[in-house]
Design an enzyme around this catalytic site. Structure first.
Site, PDB file in Angstrom:
ATOM      1  CE1 TYR A  53      15.559  74.952  56.160  1.00 30.28           C
ATOM      2  CE2 TYR A  53      16.735  72.989  55.502  1.00 30.28           C
ATOM      3  CZ  TYR A  53      16.355  74.247  55.107  1.00 30.28           C
ATOM      4  OH  TYR A  53      16.773  74.841  54.100  1.00 30.28           O
ATOM      5  CG  LEU A 192      12.788  68.591  42.280  1.00 26.88           C
ATOM      6  CD1 LEU A 192      11.894  67.313  42.934  1.00 26.88           C
ATOM      7  CD2 LEU A 192      13.411  68.224  40.943  1.00 26.88           C
ATOM      8  CB  ILE A 230      20.335  69.889  48.043  1.00 20.79           C
ATOM      9  CG1 ILE A 230      19.855  71.564  47.883  1.00 20.79           C
ATOM     10  CG2 ILE A 230      21.543  69.712  47.968  1.00 20.79           C
ATOM     11  CD1 ILE A 230      20.226  72.064  49.254  1.00 20.79           C
ATOM     12  CG  ASN A 242      14.480  63.358  43.454  1.00 21.00           C
ATOM     13  OD1 ASN A 242      13.645  63.460  42.276  1.00 21.00           O
ATOM     14  ND2 ASN A 242      14.352  63.779  44.394  1.00 21.00           N
TER      15      ASN A 242
HETATM   16  P1  NAP Z   1      12.137  70.839  45.840  1.00 20.08           P
HETATM   17  O1  NAP Z   1      13.328  69.794  46.201  1.00 20.08           O
HETATM   18  O2  NAP Z   1      12.466  71.658  44.598  1.00 20.08           O
HETATM   19  O3  NAP Z   1      10.956  70.032  45.801  1.00 20.08           O
HETATM   20  C1  NAP Z   1      10.219  69.324  47.008  1.00 20.08           C
HETATM   21  C2  NAP Z   1       8.950  68.807  46.557  1.00 20.08           C
HETATM   22  O4  NAP Z   1       9.252  68.034  45.395  1.00 20.08           O
HETATM   23  C3  NAP Z   1       8.226  67.951  47.889  1.00 20.08           C
HETATM   24  O5  NAP Z   1       7.089  68.156  47.832  1.00 20.08           O
HETATM   25  C4  NAP Z   1       8.505  66.601  47.234  1.00 20.08           C
HETATM   26  O6  NAP Z   1       7.667  65.776  47.850  1.00 20.08           O
HETATM   27  C5  NAP Z   1       8.601  66.512  45.847  1.00 20.08           C
HETATM   28  N1  NAP Z   1       9.290  65.681  45.205  1.00 20.08           N
HETATM   29  C6  NAP Z   1      10.575  65.305  45.216  1.00 20.08           C
HETATM   30  N2  NAP Z   1      11.178  64.337  44.585  1.00 20.08           N
HETATM   31  C7  NAP Z   1      10.052  64.226  43.838  1.00 20.08           C
HETATM   32  C8  NAP Z   1      10.062  63.109  42.710  1.00 20.08           C
HETATM   33  N3  NAP Z   1      10.945  62.423  42.018  1.00 20.08           N
HETATM   34  N4  NAP Z   1       8.810  63.274  41.994  1.00 20.08           N
HETATM   35  C9  NAP Z   1       7.763  63.676  42.515  1.00 20.08           C
HETATM   36  N5  NAP Z   1       7.796  64.750  43.645  1.00 20.08           N
HETATM   37  C10 NAP Z   1       8.931  64.958  44.251  1.00 20.08           C
HETATM   38  O7  NAP Z   1      12.015  71.986  47.064  1.00 20.08           O
HETATM   39  P2  NAP Z   1      12.620  72.437  48.424  1.00 20.08           P
HETATM   40  O8  NAP Z   1      12.452  71.498  49.526  1.00 20.08           O
HETATM   41  O9  NAP Z   1      12.208  73.875  48.512  1.00 20.08           O
HETATM   42  O10 NAP Z   1      14.099  72.338  48.089  1.00 20.08           O
HETATM   43  C11 NAP Z   1      15.106  71.356  48.129  1.00 20.08           C
HETATM   44  C12 NAP Z   1      15.901  71.742  49.627  1.00 20.08           C
HETATM   45  O11 NAP Z   1      16.850  72.802  49.410  1.00 20.08           O
HETATM   46  C13 NAP Z   1      15.274  71.994  50.880  1.00 20.08           C
HETATM   47  O12 NAP Z   1      14.700  70.722  51.418  1.00 20.08           O
HETATM   48  C14 NAP Z   1      16.078  72.601  51.680  1.00 20.08           C
HETATM   49  O13 NAP Z   1      17.001  71.579  52.086  1.00 20.08           O
HETATM   50  C15 NAP Z   1      17.053  73.627  50.717  1.00 20.08           C
HETATM   51  N6  NAP Z   1      16.414  74.770  50.741  1.00 20.08           N
HETATM   52  C16 NAP Z   1      17.205  75.733  51.134  1.00 20.08           C
HETATM   53  C17 NAP Z   1      16.746  77.246  51.207  1.00 20.08           C
HETATM   54  C18 NAP Z   1      17.714  78.207  51.736  1.00 20.08           C
HETATM   55  O14 NAP Z   1      17.213  79.387  51.954  1.00 20.08           O
HETATM   56  N7  NAP Z   1      18.958  78.059  51.432  1.00 20.08           N
HETATM   57  C19 NAP Z   1      15.425  77.389  50.805  1.00 20.08           C
HETATM   58  C20 NAP Z   1      14.614  76.397  50.279  1.00 20.08           C
HETATM   59  C21 NAP Z   1      15.069  75.008  50.560  1.00 20.08           C
HETATM   60  P3  NAP Z   1       7.952  64.539  49.103  1.00 20.08           P
HETATM   61  O15 NAP Z   1       8.473  65.165  50.196  1.00 20.08           O
HETATM   62  O16 NAP Z   1       6.681  64.023  49.334  1.00 20.08           O
HETATM   63  O17 NAP Z   1       8.990  63.435  48.568  1.00 20.08           O
END
Ligand code: NAP
Length: 276
Positions: A53, A192, A230, A242
């Site tokens: 990241y 999400l 997360i 959240n």
């Molecule tokens: P996510 O958490 O499903 O979604 C993030 C998106 O939702 C961002 O655009 C965020 O916007 C928005 N959001 C968050 N809370 C919100 C709310 N209450 N209302 C409206 N919009 C909201 O997606 P992700 O980032 O892919 O997954 C979460 C975490 O998992 C990552 O950040 C990372 O740490 C981890 N991850 C790990 C892997 C792996 O291979 N192990 C892969 C993907 C992700 P804003 O940023 O503008 O708030």
């Protein structure tokens, strides 16, 4: 409402606070540090980052800036797929510790079983870090059930968690069952569905019913399944929305309606994923 939710309100699974802050693509230096500080001071006690990241230093800055003790935070990072040879694990884990400004990780994951991942070579290095006290727990991420079983067999240290994509449109029942069988916690990434849950009519209806947001419904559903989530959020409003999912209680009809969603979609699907 947030005043009533304290860190103690957040359930834990084998020591992992079940709601954490994701940080993928939160790379603006000041914004990222501020997101982490905001979350910790609101009550979050689990932060997820990764070498890939390119924000470990910023996450560390947020940790340092927050009025919360390091020992009270469950900090997780991941070793990238180009660094999974034995010596590279040992060397780059130390670099990650330096970037984050900490002397141990609560959880260190193998980010993907790909590229330089070699079960015995890689996991013997993780066990060494565990024995040295530089990591409190070993984790894997994006492992299929058979890869998880192999990792459990070859790793001297216990495997605490498998971090995988999981949300109402990718409920992963077989994987959850395999983790449960081996006493491995499931950590849901993209909980999400990177925003796709907001457009599901079933989730919108449940959100209306509880006067909650779609994000909160998705997170409450994961909690109900015993899965740690997360969600990544940048600004205070999303971080708070959240966090307040901890006050949302779904009933059986809500859970059944979400379980009945038939459409599936996978948001994170690189060519090197083990299912491809
Ligand atoms: P996510 O958490 O499903 O979604 C993030 C998106 O939702 C961002 O655009 C965020 O916007 C928005 N959001 C968050 N809370 C919100 C709310 N209450 N209302 C409206 N919009 C909201 O997606 P992700 O980032 O892919 O997954 C979460 C975490 O998992 C990552 O950040 C990372 O740490 C981890 N991850 C790990 C892997 C792996 O291979 N192990 C892969 C993907 C992700 P804003 O940023 O503008 O708030």
């Amino acid at each position: 409402m947030s005043q009533e939710i304290s860190p103690a309100t957040c359930p834990t699974a084998n020591g992992i606070p079940m709601l954490g802050l994701g940080t993928w693509q939160n790379t603006d230096p000041d914004e990222c540090a501020e997101s982490v500080r905001t979350a910790l001071e609101m009550g979050y006690r689990h932060v997820d980052t990764a070498q890939a990241y390119e924000n470990e230093a910023e996450v560390g800055a947020g940790l340092a800036r927050a009025d919360v003790d390091r020992e009270d935070v469950f900090l997780a990072t991941k070793i990238w797929i180009s660094n999974l040879a034995h010596d590279d694990v040992l060397e780059t884990a130390r670099e990650s510790l330096d970037r984050l400004g900490v002397d141990y990780f609560d959880l260190l994951y193998v980010h993907w079983p790909a590229r330089t991942y070699e079960p015995e070579e890689t996991l013997s290095a993780f066990s060494k870090l565990y024995d040295e006290g530089l990591i409190r727990n070993v984790g894997v991420s994006n492992f299929l059930p058979e890869q998880l079983e192999e990792a459990i067999d070859v790793c001297d240290a216990p495997i605490l968690a498998n971090q995988v994509e999981l949300h109402p449109m990718l409920p992963q029942p077989d994987l959850r069952e395999a983790c449960e069988r081996h006493d491995v916690e499931v950590v849901a990434y993209s909980p999400l569905a990177r925003g796709a849950v907001f457009d599901r009519p079933e989730i919108q209806a449940i959100a209306d019913k509880h006067d909650a947001s779609e994000a909160q419904v998705s997170l409450a559903w994961l909690r109900e399944k015993g899965v740690t989530a997360i969600p990544k959020a940048t600004g205070e409003a999303h971080i708070r929305d959240n966090w307040e999912s901890l006050a949302v209680e779904l009933d059986e009809a809500d859970i059944d309606a979400i379980d009945a969603i038939e459409e599936t979609n996978r948001e994170v699907d690189p060519g090197f994923a083990p299912w491809n």
